[in-house]
Design a protein around this motif. Structure first.
Motif, mmCIF file in Angstrom:
data_model
loop_
_atom_site.group_PDB
_atom_site.id
_atom_site.type_symbol
_atom_site.label_atom_id
_atom_site.label_comp_id
_atom_site.label_asym_id
_atom_site.label_seq_id
_atom_site.Cartn_x
_atom_site.Cartn_y
_atom_site.Cartn_z
ATOM 1 N N MET A 21 65.264 24.069 68.978
ATOM 2 C CA MET A 21 65.301 25.565 68.307
ATOM 3 C C MET A 21 65.189 26.644 69.650
ATOM 4 O O MET A 21 65.778 27.480 69.681
ATOM 5 C CB MET A 21 64.264 25.672 67.494
ATOM 6 C CG MET A 21 64.593 25.006 66.060
ATOM 7 S SD MET A 21 63.529 25.261 64.850
ATOM 8 C CE MET A 21 61.901 24.519 65.010
ATOM 9 N N CYS A 68 59.144 38.475 61.794
ATOM 10 C CA CYS A 68 58.462 37.363 62.579
ATOM 11 C C CYS A 68 57.685 37.560 63.779
ATOM 12 O O CYS A 68 58.041 37.218 64.979
ATOM 13 C CB CYS A 68 59.485 36.442 62.927
ATOM 14 S SG CYS A 68 58.845 34.607 62.946
ATOM 15 N N LEU A 141 67.175 25.164 58.326
ATOM 16 C CA LEU A 141 66.153 25.721 59.057
ATOM 17 C C LEU A 141 65.155 26.466 58.127
ATOM 18 O O LEU A 141 63.964 26.534 58.202
ATOM 19 C CB LEU A 141 66.705 27.000 59.769
ATOM 20 C CG LEU A 141 67.400 26.556 61.142
ATOM 21 C CD1 LEU A 141 68.001 27.632 62.000
ATOM 22 C CD2 LEU A 141 66.362 25.872 62.018
ATOM 23 N N ILE A 144 62.927 24.051 56.789
ATOM 24 C CA ILE A 144 61.766 23.737 57.764
ATOM 25 C C ILE A 144 60.727 24.927 57.408
ATOM 26 O O ILE A 144 59.627 24.688 57.733
ATOM 27 C CB ILE A 144 62.334 23.751 59.229
ATOM 28 C CG1 ILE A 144 63.312 22.484 59.472
ATOM 29 C CG2 ILE A 144 61.096 23.761 60.086
ATOM 30 C CD1 ILE A 144 62.376 21.249 59.726
ATOM 31 N N SER A 145 61.285 25.980 57.645
ATOM 32 C CA SER A 145 60.418 27.193 57.219
ATOM 33 C C SER A 145 59.564 27.071 56.402
ATOM 34 O O SER A 145 58.351 27.782 56.273
ATOM 35 C CB SER A 145 61.193 28.617 57.149
ATOM 36 O OG SER A 145 61.998 28.762 58.363
ATOM 37 N N MET B 21 65.676 30.493 63.391
ATOM 38 C CA MET B 21 65.080 29.813 64.272
ATOM 39 C C MET B 21 63.726 30.061 64.798
ATOM 40 O O MET B 21 62.807 29.265 64.731
ATOM 41 C CB MET B 21 66.087 29.725 65.543
ATOM 42 C CG MET B 21 67.244 28.865 65.157
ATOM 43 S SD MET B 21 68.241 28.480 66.573
ATOM 44 C CE MET B 21 68.940 30.093 66.915
ATOM 45 N N ARG B 23 61.452 31.584 62.768
ATOM 46 C CA ARG B 23 60.641 31.184 61.584
ATOM 47 C C ARG B 23 60.550 29.759 61.509
ATOM 48 O O ARG B 23 59.410 29.536 61.236
ATOM 49 C CB ARG B 23 61.287 31.813 60.237
ATOM 50 C CG ARG B 23 61.352 33.191 60.225
ATOM 51 C CD ARG B 23 61.403 33.287 58.644
ATOM 52 N NE ARG B 23 62.493 34.355 58.055
ATOM 53 C CZ ARG B 23 61.962 35.749 58.154
ATOM 54 N NH1 ARG B 23 60.730 35.905 58.714
ATOM 55 N NH2 ARG B 23 62.698 36.848 57.905
ATOM 56 N N ALA B 24 61.393 28.864 61.679
ATOM 57 C CA ALA B 24 61.448 27.484 61.445
ATOM 58 C C ALA B 24 60.728 26.968 62.536
ATOM 59 O O ALA B 24 59.500 26.258 62.322
ATOM 60 C CB ALA B 24 62.774 26.938 61.540
ATOM 61 N N ARG B 25 60.736 27.526 63.681
ATOM 62 C CA ARG B 25 60.092 27.049 64.657
ATOM 63 C C ARG B 25 58.679 27.426 64.782
ATOM 64 O O ARG B 25 57.733 26.464 64.978
ATOM 65 C CB ARG B 25 60.511 27.720 66.082
ATOM 66 C CG ARG B 25 59.820 27.256 67.479
ATOM 67 C CD ARG B 25 60.443 27.609 68.702
ATOM 68 N NE ARG B 25 60.109 26.828 69.901
ATOM 69 C CZ ARG B 25 58.850 27.015 70.255
ATOM 70 N NH1 ARG B 25 57.978 28.001 69.712
ATOM 71 N NH2 ARG B 25 58.292 26.130 71.142
ATOM 72 N N ALA B 27 56.950 27.684 61.894
ATOM 73 C CA ALA B 27 56.271 27.158 60.640
ATOM 74 C C ALA B 27 55.786 25.589 61.382
ATOM 75 O O ALA B 27 54.760 25.151 60.873
ATOM 76 C CB ALA B 27 57.370 26.638 59.676
#
Lengths: 150, 150
Positions: A21, A68, A141, A144-145, B21, B23-25, B27
């Motif tokens: 990522m 974020c 994605l 995943i969040s 990306m 946000r997902a990262r 998490a």
DNA sequence: TTTATATAGTTAATATGTTAAGTTCTTTAG
DNA sequence: CTAAAGAACTTAACATATTAACTATATAAA
């Protein structure tokens, strides 16, 4: 794939999700950053302006989540954006702890000036990558969040 | 979707790839960071150790690329990792500009101690998210990383 | 109502991200 | 061979990331 290989899989940086990522994000930001820099904004400052433009006036906590950005970073960013008169902040009337934020006219102006420039880049990405793939990627994605961890 | 909506689509933070990306990262890192912190490492320091463990001795430029860390940041990180005796660095015999890096025995030991702990987390993610989805996601991210921009 | 606890933001300290400038060594042009 | 151009890394300066501590306000409990 044998047991040993499987055990080590996530240690291969090429198959590590966080690094993947990071790499992918960096590939994109390499194109976006110069545009923002030309107008004197960092990507984080830009995220704050976009979030406020998209959802209208919000309190700091909401902006932190949407952009974020952690609260301590946001505090400093807000200080600068306020000093430069892109945003205004004022204490909530019903809750003295809460800080309400909104774009100034100047803030709205720069937002409208820069958005088309970033749009050109994003459209180029969408064109070379594929609209459907992009949709799938955003969906994956997003899931995943949601992960709550373990 | 009309013309106006399409033009603004990428401005919606929920559909912005860089933010998605991020946000997902985040998490995922929320689960990984405490493990690394317990052993006294930041995620960047950890990436350096992993890269060196995976590919063996490399020069600084290669590590910077593999760990997705810019050269100036890497310089500082290497200073600390060397001071703490997790890595050693020495000038390349054939090119006086190049710095060769390798794990020390201590570095290899901590790597082997921490990897299993992160593996548990990664396996949990893989289980709740799905192995196939994870594979697709890595593939899509890999393609984005190839993007040369515009 | 008074105290205890929780919430929203800010401040502080250390580490990293980012761009530019500086060093040293290599390679290449002339 | 020598000066210019390039490459690899470091240093510097400012901005952000991360965690912890702190301040002020709000809510809940006693």
């Amino acid at each position: 794939m044998n047991e040993q290989e499987n055990k080590l899989k996530h240690t291969e940086t090429s198959k590590s999700l966080p690094i993947a990522m990071l790499r992918a994000r960096e590939a994109i930001m390499l194109s976006f950053r110069p545009v923002l820099a030309k107008h004197g904004f960092t990507e984080q400052q830009w995220r704050v302006l976009r979030v406020l433009g998209e959802k209208g006036p919000s309190d700091a906590g909401q902006v932190a989540f949407d952009a974020c950005i952690l609260a301590p970073s946001l505090s400093r960013i807000l200080g600068k954006l306020e000093k430069d008169k892109y945003i205004s902040r004022f204490i909530d009337a019903n809750d003295g702890r809460r800080i309400n934020l909104s774009l100034t006219t100047l803030g709205e102006e720069v937002l409208e000036k820069i958005v088309p420039e970033t749009g050109i880049i994003y459209n180029s990405l969408q064109k070379s990558y594929g609209e459907e793939k992009l949709r799938v990627l955003l969906e994956l994605l997003g899931e995943i969040s949601q992960w709550k961890g373990r």
